[in-house]
Scaffold this active site. Sequence first.
Site, PDB file in Angstrom:
ATOM      1  N   GLU A   1       1.041  -1.247  -0.071  1.00 39.63           N
ATOM      2  CA  GLU A   1       0.490   0.430  -0.163  1.00 39.63           C
ATOM      3  C   GLU A   1       0.647   1.111   0.244  1.00 39.63           C
ATOM      4  O   GLU A   1       1.862   1.161   0.308  1.00 39.63           O
ATOM      5  CB  GLU A   1      -1.137   0.401   1.098  1.00 39.63           C
ATOM      6  CG  GLU A   1      -2.038  -1.778   1.137  1.00 39.63           C
ATOM      7  CD  GLU A   1      -2.305  -1.258   2.875  1.00 39.63           C
ATOM      8  OE1 GLU A   1      -2.048  -0.717   4.020  1.00 39.63           O
ATOM      9  OE2 GLU A   1      -3.004  -2.393   2.717  1.00 39.63           O
TER      10      GLU A   1
ATOM     11  N   LEU B   1      -5.981  -1.857  -0.805  1.00 38.70           N
ATOM     12  CA  LEU B   1      -5.706  -2.176   0.792  1.00 38.70           C
ATOM     13  C   LEU B   1      -5.967  -3.542   0.687  1.00 38.70           C
ATOM     14  O   LEU B   1      -7.217  -3.863   2.030  1.00 38.70           O
ATOM     15  CB  LEU B   1      -6.829  -0.886   0.784  1.00 38.70           C
ATOM     16  CG  LEU B   1      -6.025  -0.298   2.323  1.00 38.70           C
ATOM     17  CD1 LEU B   1      -7.073   0.678   2.983  1.00 38.70           C
ATOM     18  CD2 LEU B   1      -6.093  -0.965   3.468  1.00 38.70           C
ATOM     19  N   ALA B   2      -5.421  -4.468   1.013  1.00 31.22           N
ATOM     20  CA  ALA B   2      -5.899  -5.978   1.464  1.00 31.22           C
ATOM     21  C   ALA B   2      -4.856  -6.375   1.900  1.00 31.22           C
ATOM     22  O   ALA B   2      -3.797  -6.435   1.177  1.00 31.22           O
ATOM     23  CB  ALA B   2      -7.311  -6.306   1.112  1.00 31.22           C
ATOM     24  N   GLU B   3      -4.202  -6.678   2.980  1.00 35.50           N
ATOM     25  CA  GLU B   3      -3.110  -7.734   2.779  1.00 35.50           C
ATOM     26  C   GLU B   3      -2.648  -8.639   3.153  1.00 35.50           C
ATOM     27  O   GLU B   3      -2.297  -9.172   2.238  1.00 35.50           O
ATOM     28  CB  GLU B   3      -2.294  -7.432   5.024  1.00 35.50           C
ATOM     29  CG  GLU B   3      -2.151  -5.826   5.278  1.00 35.50           C
ATOM     30  CD  GLU B   3      -3.231  -4.627   5.189  1.00 35.50           C
ATOM     31  OE1 GLU B   3      -4.418  -5.217   5.445  1.00 35.50           O
ATOM     32  OE2 GLU B   3      -3.348  -3.978   5.785  1.00 35.50           O
TER      33      GLU B   3
ATOM     34  N   GLN C   1       1.923  -2.284   5.974  1.00 30.22           N
ATOM     35  CA  GLN C   1       2.298  -1.053   6.358  1.00 30.22           C
ATOM     36  C   GLN C   1       3.065  -0.303   7.790  1.00 30.22           C
ATOM     37  O   GLN C   1       3.872   0.408   7.886  1.00 30.22           O
ATOM     38  CB  GLN C   1       1.246   0.445   5.923  1.00 30.22           C
ATOM     39  CG  GLN C   1       1.485   1.613   5.882  1.00 30.22           C
ATOM     40  CD  GLN C   1       0.300   2.178   5.127  1.00 30.22           C
ATOM     41  OE1 GLN C   1      -0.996   2.779   5.521  1.00 30.22           O
ATOM     42  NE2 GLN C   1       0.644   2.640   3.997  1.00 30.22           N
ATOM     43  N   PHE C   2       2.506  -1.263   8.569  1.00 25.48           N
ATOM     44  CA  PHE C   2       2.575  -0.326   9.710  1.00 25.48           C
ATOM     45  C   PHE C   2       2.384  -2.525  10.313  1.00 25.48           C
ATOM     46  O   PHE C   2       1.344  -3.617   9.813  1.00 25.48           O
ATOM     47  CB  PHE C   2       1.752  -0.561  11.235  1.00 25.48           C
ATOM     48  CG  PHE C   2       2.382   1.533  10.734  1.00 25.48           C
ATOM     49  CD1 PHE C   2       2.486   2.007  11.248  1.00 25.48           C
ATOM     50  CD2 PHE C   2       1.181   1.848   9.722  1.00 25.48           C
ATOM     51  CE1 PHE C   2       3.662   3.499  11.444  1.00 25.48           C
ATOM     52  CE2 PHE C   2       1.749   3.632   9.163  1.00 25.48           C
ATOM     53  CZ  PHE C   2       3.297   3.828  10.364  1.00 25.48           C
TER      54      PHE C   2
ATOM     55  N   GLY D   1       1.098  -3.374  12.862  1.00 27.54           N
ATOM     56  CA  GLY D   1      -0.184  -3.695  13.568  1.00 27.54           C
ATOM     57  C   GLY D   1      -1.449  -4.654  12.103  1.00 27.54           C
ATOM     58  O   GLY D   1      -2.022  -4.905  12.282  1.00 27.54           O
ATOM     59  N   PHE D   2      -1.680  -4.620  10.700  1.00 31.35           N
ATOM     60  CA  PHE D   2      -1.715  -4.702  10.132  1.00 31.35           C
ATOM     61  C   PHE D   2      -1.542  -5.788   9.252  1.00 31.35           C
ATOM     62  O   PHE D   2      -1.967  -6.101   8.349  1.00 31.35           O
ATOM     63  CB  PHE D   2      -2.205  -3.538   8.906  1.00 31.35           C
ATOM     64  CG  PHE D   2      -2.228  -2.412   9.876  1.00 31.35           C
ATOM     65  CD1 PHE D   2      -3.354  -2.303  10.746  1.00 31.35           C
ATOM     66  CD2 PHE D   2      -1.308  -1.091   9.689  1.00 31.35           C
ATOM     67  CE1 PHE D   2      -3.615  -1.026  11.156  1.00 31.35           C
ATOM     68  CE2 PHE D   2      -1.982   0.287  10.146  1.00 31.35           C
ATOM     69  CZ  PHE D   2      -2.738   0.699  10.782  1.00 31.35           C
TER      70      PHE D   2
ATOM     71  N   PRO E   1      -3.873  -9.593   9.282  1.00 29.24           N
ATOM     72  CA  PRO E   1      -5.495 -10.176   8.001  1.00 29.24           C
ATOM     73  C   PRO E   1      -4.565 -10.611   6.780  1.00 29.24           C
ATOM     74  O   PRO E   1      -5.007 -11.384   6.740  1.00 29.24           O
ATOM     75  CB  PRO E   1      -6.006  -8.414   7.083  1.00 29.24           C
ATOM     76  CG  PRO E   1      -5.457  -7.571   8.390  1.00 29.24           C
ATOM     77  CD  PRO E   1      -4.255  -7.611   9.768  1.00 29.24           C
TER      78      PRO E   1
ATOM     79  N   HIS F   1       0.632   0.535  16.075  1.00 29.79           N
ATOM     80  CA  HIS F   1       0.973   1.279  15.054  1.00 29.79           C
ATOM     81  C   HIS F   1       2.621   1.120  15.290  1.00 29.79           C
ATOM     82  O   HIS F   1       3.418   1.472  14.951  1.00 29.79           O
ATOM     83  CB  HIS F   1       1.049   2.729  14.684  1.00 29.79           C
ATOM     84  CG  HIS F   1       0.058   2.903  13.858  1.00 29.79           C
ATOM     85  ND1 HIS F   1      -1.171   3.428  13.941  1.00 29.79           N
ATOM     86  CD2 HIS F   1      -0.304   3.383  12.273  1.00 29.79           C
ATOM     87  CE1 HIS F   1      -1.705   2.839  12.584  1.00 29.79           C
ATOM     88  NE2 HIS F   1      -1.320   3.473  11.986  1.00 29.79           N
TER      89      HIS F   1
HETATM   90  C1  LIG Z   1      -5.532  -3.236   8.078  1.00 33.47           C
HETATM   91  C2  LIG Z   1      -5.079  -2.117   7.385  1.00 33.47           C
HETATM   92  N1  LIG Z   1      -3.750  -1.638   6.810  1.00 33.47           N
HETATM   93  C3  LIG Z   1      -3.796  -0.296   6.503  1.00 33.47           C
HETATM   94  C4  LIG Z   1      -3.279   0.853   7.334  1.00 33.47           C
HETATM   95  C5  LIG Z   1      -3.083   1.867   7.216  1.00 33.47           C
HETATM   96  N2  LIG Z   1      -3.964   2.720   6.412  1.00 33.47           N
HETATM   97  C6  LIG Z   1      -4.340   3.805   7.315  1.00 33.47           C
HETATM   98  S1  LIG Z   1      -5.426   4.631   6.396  1.00 33.47           S
HETATM   99  C7  LIG Z   1      -5.251   3.873   5.030  1.00 33.47           C
HETATM  100  C8  LIG Z   1      -5.706   4.201   3.647  1.00 33.47           C
HETATM  101  C9  LIG Z   1      -7.633   4.782   4.155  1.00 33.47           C
HETATM  102  O1  LIG Z   1      -8.048   4.204   3.421  1.00 33.47           O
HETATM  103  P1  LIG Z   1      -9.903   4.607   2.670  1.00 33.47           P
HETATM  104  O2  LIG Z   1     -10.133   3.889   3.427  1.00 33.47           O
HETATM  105  O3  LIG Z   1     -10.266   5.204   1.907  1.00 33.47           O
HETATM  106  O4  LIG Z   1     -10.178   5.987   4.266  1.00 33.47           O
HETATM  107  P2  LIG Z   1      -9.630   7.066   4.457  1.00 33.47           P
HETATM  108  O5  LIG Z   1      -8.312   6.835   4.907  1.00 33.47           O
HETATM  109  O6  LIG Z   1      -9.871   7.958   2.539  1.00 33.47           O
HETATM  110  O7  LIG Z   1     -10.699   7.978   4.993  1.00 33.47           O
HETATM  111  C10 LIG Z   1      -4.709   3.161   5.116  1.00 33.47           C
HETATM  112  C11 LIG Z   1      -3.708   2.298   4.099  1.00 33.47           C
HETATM  113  C12 LIG Z   1      -5.051   0.748   8.313  1.00 33.47           C
HETATM  114  N3  LIG Z   1      -5.319   1.474   9.570  1.00 33.47           N
HETATM  115  N4  LIG Z   1      -5.113  -0.324   8.405  1.00 33.47           N
END
Ligand SMILES: Cc1ncc(C[n+]2csc(CCOP(=O)(O)OP(=O)(O)O)c2C)c(N)n1
Lengths: 367, 367, 325, 325
Positions: free
Chosen positions: C29, C58-60, C82-83, C85-86, C89, C129
């Site tokens: 991501e 956005l899908a681990e 990315q971190f 904690g993620f 999944p 995080h």
């Molecule tokens: C499972 C997971 N993977 C990665 C992240 C890191 N992360 C935080 S916000 C984000 C983007 C989220 O995008 P969206 O769902 O469109 O929501 P927005 O931030 O635009 O409101 C990511 C990749 C996370 N919080 N959770």
Amino acid sequence: MSDTGVHEEPELIQLLTPEGELTGHPDYPLEISADEARALYRDLVLVRRVDSEAVSLQRQGELGLWASLLGQEAAQIGSGRALREQDMAFPSYREHGVAWCRGIQPKELLGMFRGVTNGGWDPHEHGFHLYTIVIGSQALHATGYAMGVQRDGALGEDGTAVISYFGDGATSQGDTNEAFNFASVNNAPVVFFCQNNQWAISEPLERQSRVPIYKRAAGFGFPGVRVDGNDVLAVLAVTRAALANAREGNGPTLVEAFTYRMGAHTTNDDPTRYRASAELDEWKAKDPILRMRRYLEGNGLADEEFFASVDAEADALGEQVRTECRSLPDPEPLEIFHEVYAEPHVHIDRQRAEFAEYLASFEAEGA
Amino acid sequence: MSDTGVHEEPELIQLLTPEGELTGHPDYPLEISADEARALYRDLVLVRRVDSEAVSLQRQGELGLWASLLGQEAAQIGSGRALREQDMAFPSYREHGVAWCRGIQPKELLGMFRGVTNGGWDPHEHGFHLYTIVIGSQALHATGYAMGVQRDGALGEDGTAVISYFGDGATSQGDTNEAFNFASVNNAPVVFFCQNNQWAISEPLERQSRVPIYKRAAGFGFPGVRVDGNDVLAVLAVTRAALANAREGNGPTLVEAFTYRMGAHTTNDDPTRYRASAELDEWKAKDPILRMRRYLEGNGLADEEFFASVDAEADALGEQVRTECRSLPDPEPLEIFHEVYAEPHVHIDRQRAEFAEYLASFEAEGA
Amino acid sequence: MTNLTIGKAINAGLRAAMEHDPKVLVMGEDVGKLGGVFRVTDGLYKDFGADRVIDTPLAESGIVGTAIGMAMRGYRPVVEIQFDGFFFPAANQTFTQLAKMRRRSAGKLSMPVVMRIPYGGGIGAVEHHSESPESYFLHTAGLRVVSVANPEDAYWMIQQAIRSDDPVIFLEPKRRYYEKAEVDTEASIAEAAPMGAARVARPGTDVTLLAYGPMVKTALQAAEADTDHSIEVLDLRSLAPVDYPTVFESVRKTGRLVVAHEATLTGGPGAEIAARVTEECFYHLEAPVIRVAAFDTPYPQSRLEEYYLPDLDRVLDGVDRAFAY
Amino acid sequence: MTNLTIGKAINAGLRAAMEHDPKVLVMGEDVGKLGGVFRVTDGLYKDFGADRVIDTPLAESGIVGTAIGMAMRGYRPVVEIQFDGFFFPAANQTFTQLAKMRRRSAGKLSMPVVMRIPYGGGIGAVEHHSESPESYFLHTAGLRVVSVANPEDAYWMIQQAIRSDDPVIFLEPKRRYYEKAEVDTEASIAEAAPMGAARVARPGTDVTLLAYGPMVKTALQAAEADTDHSIEVLDLRSLAPVDYPTVFESVRKTGRLVVAHEATLTGGPGAEIAARVTEECFYHLEAPVIRVAAFDTPYPQSRLEEYYLPDLDRVLDGVDRAFAY
Ligand SMILES: Cc1ncc(C[n+]2csc(CCOP(=O)(O)OP(=O)(O)O)c2C)c(N)n1
Ligand SMILES: Cc1ncc(C[n+]2csc(CCOP(=O)(O)OP(=O)(O)O)c2C)c(N)n1
Ligand SMILES: [Mg+2]
Ligand SMILES: [Mg+2]
């Protein structure tokens, strides 16, 4: 609401009626020679025989388990024969018919259910991945492989297509849906082939989806189609079209093969606990082999001699399967440590050495 | 292929044009008094102020991080004000506007981003769950909660509805799709509210989906609708309808609020690395607050005095937020061990006691 | 010699690996235009293009699952989670698929997949995080697990991990991303210390202090601060497999071992190390192995992390405890 | 007194819990009409209906995630994960959500969720049906982890787990499902041994042999078979938290400890137990803690499981090793 989710009864692509009448379909023209038709029939009969032998072998204690494909032969042979040599298939655990098309020996499948291997074949050699038991996982592998194909520039008319098999139950799993999405946004050359056999162990389709499964695709931005999964010609034509589409760079398709699991989920299962036998009777009338036989007979494409020869071949194959299964050698104990890692691993090497010594100590005692 | 996945340009439900003209929509009639319209305007202005203060506080080192809602006020206030007291909302981490509607004090939100709590409010008291950071997880919690509502028999006109918030990026996550499916097959009273703000950090919508997000719903068998997420009236009307539908036992709806993240993803982010400023300018013309102000002005529903009073109220709120943030007390070290378990836990109790002793040893030294 | 931070050293190592082998891909991501939230993939998208530096949905689970498929097709994907904690999944794809694929296939399939995970606490972040999930990995047969503590290792070990035909969990100490040192990027990878070897980061005679990743710096500070004892600091580098010969040698010399990590105590890496060292050095130990770790609670809100994480004082306290026997 | 198998005892315990509290729900794949693939929920669907015995879609993350939501709404879901190997898709919901929810909410939310998992090997199954994932759970703060080894515990502990306001991972030794014994189902739950307490399954004086779940029977057989040593067998029952007072008391008496489990050695439960026991009983130990565990490889094809799993001989060998010091 702009889209109500309520749909008319879905169209079922069918080329051959249960009575064996070839109706054809405007979108899926299929030219098929008598030879090809007979070959498909032969495939259907032989894989059913392999399957029934395996069920017996399990009953005799020769296999730990078996997941029968009974009733799904057409879905598997039709799609399996649509594949080209360079294509890559990612099966679930019931795709014995596809395995057959990919040149996997029955004994390799038996070996896994006997517990002597986890699937002994070379996926690259056969264009057929190992069976994947954790539901849904392989849909992502297929998608990633297809993304690799894209990167190799191996698309075009003679290009490579990928197919991922899974069941109706698997469509509920997050991984399957993530695969739909990865394939869609990357326009990956992969066909998602769902054998909707109406059941996920004891759970009927309604517990997995309240709309026909092929509809799922549109929500991810690619085409979905429902094909009569007991009609080997329709499955062949529809899968071929979907693979061609993928090959040519037009991205994924979801094929829902509408079929029925005529046997138990596995040899451990007792379907009388959860489903009515009337349902089975209904589907028996749509049997994929019977239908093909009627077609061949009705159109004079095969005579009694042909059918007798296939049956004889099936008998011989059954005999071969039994013999081969019984003579599958047990693995050596130290195989536990084989190929855990590609490169030397001090810790595993040491455990192996210690265990070898431990085993030897019994031999010494025994001697 | 029976369904090509190719769709015409989606309809965007809009009641109020960017110029502030009330057009209405046949499917979403909305009766709104001048008082209500002014109240919505006030909400929009105040939550934007809370947000901008929080950004400044982060810059000053008072917060570890802040995720700005700039541009998404209408999506949040419109949906938040559609909720009834008994309803339950499951936010992601950017729903400060919804939190506002549910009576959460800004300092509670700041407390989380300052690192003094993980979200200090009582979810039951406010009908507003804690922020959920692991993307997609809360969609399942919402669905399960809604299944609980069903079991309580709490449906009907005065029943309880549930709403789950998430972003465009979150629609790629397996959990979100599993939630769609669980909600569909169980016909659970839940509204999936996706704020499509066009970006998931640096990834544009096209990396998450190649079709409009609201289309995903039909594939799971329930309605999906796209609403102008910068039009607070349209969002209110559409969400209200979806909640009513859920409440009355008609199952889930996916609402895609088409909006824009006008700020950075969080205060850590630098959007100039990945997006053109022209895009921002385009969306500035669709600003949710401006539009509502034009409507109020154009229809003589509010005068200068009203706007000045709201601005003054915002100034006072900003001041309050700053003061409250700075005076948020740090937690006690031993809070580390609080509420890890509901029932006594010998191991944690011992670690707490040992750590208390350890901390005391420094005080003793210091003394 | 180039002066590099740990983050930039990994970036340079990734670049070197991509130049060396066209099959190396980077995916995750925000790894593309943005260069990752920590900028570790900065510039790679520009120079290697979208086919080799893939911004994924956005899908681990999808990321790791498709990486497995790409590996089957002959690629060598470097996945960024990315971190810490993620990661979860992706647990199914990692534990049931990636880790087992080679043995399942009796060696017919290789899984040269690297999973880069910025991990650990201390950056004042919100929940999820700051996790230290290394124990889940090292308990999982089929994975290799390494962590780096300095720019030199960061530069070489990422390249070694990518060249390995085994799946490697590559743990990056995020709070140390900005630590700087000289790296000889012109040297040959063949000369670099092997990825699996532990390193004596500071020799000593009285007690062995073992750490990895973010805690190595704290351990070195402890060795510096403790004027009563001569502390030998080991940088473990590889958590699976552990280079036990080096560990045993040190412990047999000093007779005392303190293990420090940010992972929670119970079932943490220190448990396994303590068990093994006690088994093998039973008669050499003057004291039980002392573990200095995070408490057995969820990672707390950031204003408490200074108390939660083992810091210099807690490490020194651990050393003192080792001498209390 | 009723003669019950472990499987039927859990079934009876579930029934008792559902009768006692209308908020108790059972959910999972095939738990309804089929009664679960091991029939542990047999009959519940018929008697409590589809609202309380929920056949879920085939998605483990969905199962645990919706159970969390139901718990928030005041229900007490008992989730069945069909086999150990299929837990992993639910890892995110379990580790980042279920385990942390109470502390995240500063106690405002309780998570009275029980996750039943048939686990362990020895049944000749195909891949992913014989895993022992307990280490992942016991390392995760916020969870309680228990396993049962006899019908009596099966009957009471499932009820205790359901009454607990904490999330409980309830590990069922699937190869022992058919072991039978008398259970006094008329007794009161208040009199049952607490879920967190270890049990001396057989007293002895020379060495402590610690096991849980499926290995308890093997441990008892070892104690029987070893005529040279008086083996004290401990049935751990709770893996998190561990009842250390009982363990320490036994070890201080015997001076030797052997821990046996089906989980892989490295980072397995035995590592933590060895580390803790060594810390607390350092001067009582005549030998290092000996661990008898599965090898650090993926669970092999079933024809090798008799070699892979610690069996009677390997346990006896472990005991011998403990006396070699
Ligand atoms: C499972 C997971 N993977 C990665 C992240 C890191 N992360 C935080 S916000 C984000 C983007 C989220 O995008 P969206 O769902 O469109 O929501 P927005 O931030 O635009 O409101 C990511 C990749 C996370 N919080 N959770
Ligand atoms: C992740 C996961 N969960 C549960 C199971 C146990 N299981 C094996 S087969 C099966 C049903 C699968 O149904 P479906 O996908 O329709 O395929 P079919 O067996 O009908 O071919 C289940 C629940 C599994 N193998 N993997
Ligand atoms: Mg099925
Ligand atoms: Mg977004």
